[in-house]
Design a protein around this motif. Structure first.
Motif, mmCIF file in Angstrom:
data_model
loop_
_atom_site.group_PDB
_atom_site.id
_atom_site.type_symbol
_atom_site.label_atom_id
_atom_site.label_comp_id
_atom_site.label_asym_id
_atom_site.label_seq_id
_atom_site.Cartn_x
_atom_site.Cartn_y
_atom_site.Cartn_z
ATOM 1 N N UNK A 76 8.621 10.742 3.313
ATOM 2 C CA UNK A 76 7.398 10.580 2.565
ATOM 3 C C UNK A 76 7.336 9.472 1.509
ATOM 4 N N UNK A 77 8.537 9.225 1.202
ATOM 5 C CA UNK A 77 8.677 7.960 0.151
ATOM 6 C C UNK A 77 8.569 6.809 0.779
ATOM 7 N N UNK A 78 8.969 6.774 2.213
ATOM 8 C CA UNK A 78 8.908 5.587 2.969
ATOM 9 C C UNK A 78 7.500 5.229 3.273
ATOM 10 N N UNK A 79 6.742 6.269 3.595
ATOM 11 C CA UNK A 79 5.202 6.151 3.688
ATOM 12 C C UNK A 79 4.515 5.822 2.610
ATOM 13 N N UNK A 80 5.034 6.499 1.562
ATOM 14 C CA UNK A 80 4.105 5.974 0.306
ATOM 15 C C UNK A 80 4.604 4.597 -0.111
ATOM 16 N N UNK A 81 5.759 3.983 0.170
ATOM 17 C CA UNK A 81 6.097 2.774 -0.309
ATOM 18 C C UNK A 81 5.350 1.725 0.800
ATOM 19 N N UNK A 82 4.841 2.183 1.903
ATOM 20 C CA UNK A 82 3.900 1.384 2.662
ATOM 21 C C UNK A 82 2.802 1.057 1.999
ATOM 22 N N UNK A 83 2.057 2.421 1.492
ATOM 23 C CA UNK A 83 0.857 2.531 0.789
ATOM 24 C C UNK A 83 0.841 1.672 -0.413
ATOM 25 N N UNK A 84 2.117 1.685 -1.057
ATOM 26 C CA UNK A 84 2.057 0.922 -2.287
ATOM 27 C C UNK A 84 2.204 -0.621 -2.134
ATOM 28 N N UNK A 85 2.731 -0.892 -0.849
ATOM 29 C CA UNK A 85 3.048 -2.241 -0.517
ATOM 30 C C UNK A 85 1.658 -2.934 0.120
ATOM 31 N N UNK A 86 0.522 -1.970 0.244
ATOM 32 C CA UNK A 86 -0.691 -2.602 0.751
ATOM 33 C C UNK A 86 -0.837 -2.423 2.324
ATOM 34 N N UNK A 87 0.032 -1.632 3.057
ATOM 35 C CA UNK A 87 0.089 -1.452 4.217
ATOM 36 C C UNK A 87 -0.842 -0.118 4.878
ATOM 37 N N UNK A 88 -2.103 -0.364 5.522
ATOM 38 C CA UNK A 88 -2.876 0.923 5.790
ATOM 39 C C UNK A 88 -3.237 1.450 4.445
ATOM 40 N N UNK A 89 -3.356 0.804 3.491
ATOM 41 C CA UNK A 89 -4.030 1.332 2.107
ATOM 42 C C UNK A 89 -4.936 0.180 1.583
ATOM 43 N N UNK A 90 -5.679 0.468 0.603
ATOM 44 C CA UNK A 90 -6.518 -0.665 0.285
ATOM 45 C C UNK A 90 -5.924 -1.472 -0.882
ATOM 46 N N UNK A 91 -4.682 -1.384 -1.304
ATOM 47 C CA UNK A 91 -3.895 -1.990 -2.223
ATOM 48 C C UNK A 91 -3.653 -3.531 -1.666
#
Ligand SMILES: [Zn+2]
Length: 161
Positions: A76-91
C-alpha cells in the motif's frame, strides 16, 4: 480479522493518516482486491468510467491471512507513493518514470519506513515462490506428495505500476 474490502479501506485510511498525512487527497481514492497474481502485488490506476477517481488494486492473494499484514501495508505504501508522485493521481508528477532509480526506496526512507521496505523485500524473497506454488498449484494431483515445480518469474514483484 476477515480481510474483506472494509478491512482494506480501514488499512488505507490508517496508512494515509500515519505515513502520508502531508499528501493531500485531491480526489476519490478507492481500494479493491484484484485477481490473484504471481507478479503484481498492487497497482494504482484511474477508474476507466470516472477518470477523476483513483483505484488502488491489491493482489487477491492478500486476503489470505498467511500473508503478513506488513507485506500488505508495504504494498500500500508503494501505491500511495505513486499517488504522492502524481502517477494516476491529480497531484503534480514528481519524476518521469514511476520507478526511476531508487525513488521508491528513498521515499520509504524519508517516511521512516526503510525497515518496512527491507522487511517486505526479505519476506518476499524467502516466501513468495512458495505462496505462488501453493496458489497456482494444479487442482488435480496425479501423485500426492510429489512437489510440482512452479516457475516463478523473476523479479516476481512490482512489474508495472
Ligand atoms: Zn510501482
Amino acid at each position: 480479522m476477515i480481510r474483506d474490502e472494509a478491512w482494506l479501506q480501514q488499512l488505507l485510511d490508517d496508512t494515509w493518516d500515519e505515513h502520508f498525512s502531508d499528501v493531500l487527497q485531491e480526489n476519490d481514492v478507492r481500494i479493491v482486491y484484484g485477481r490473484r497474481a504471481k507478479r503484481r502485488l498492487g497497482s494504482i490506476s484511474l477508474d476507466p468510467n470516472d477518470r477523476s477517481t483513483s483505484i488502488i488494486t491489491m493482489n487477491g492473494i492478500f486476503k489470505d491471512e498467511r500473508i503478513p499484514e506488513f507485506v500488505v501495508v508495504a504494498t500500500l505504501v508503494h501505491e500511495l507513493t505513486h499517488y504522492a508522485h502524481g502517477f494516476n493521481s491529480p497531484l503534480a508528477q514528481a519524476q518521469t518514470h514511476p520507478h526511476a532509480g531508487g525513488v521508491m526506496r528513498r521515499e520509504y526512507d524519508e517516511r521512516g519506513l526503510l525497515q518496512l521496505y527491507l522487511d517486505q523485500k526479505k519476506w518476499l524473497k524467502l516466501n513468495w515462490p512458495e505462496v505462488v506454488a501453493r496458489e497456482f498449484a494444479p487442482r488435480r494431483r496425479t501423485s500426492p506428495g510429489v512437489a510440482r515445480i512452479v516457475k516463478v518469474p523473476k523479479p516476481f514483484w512490482y512489474i508495472g505500476s
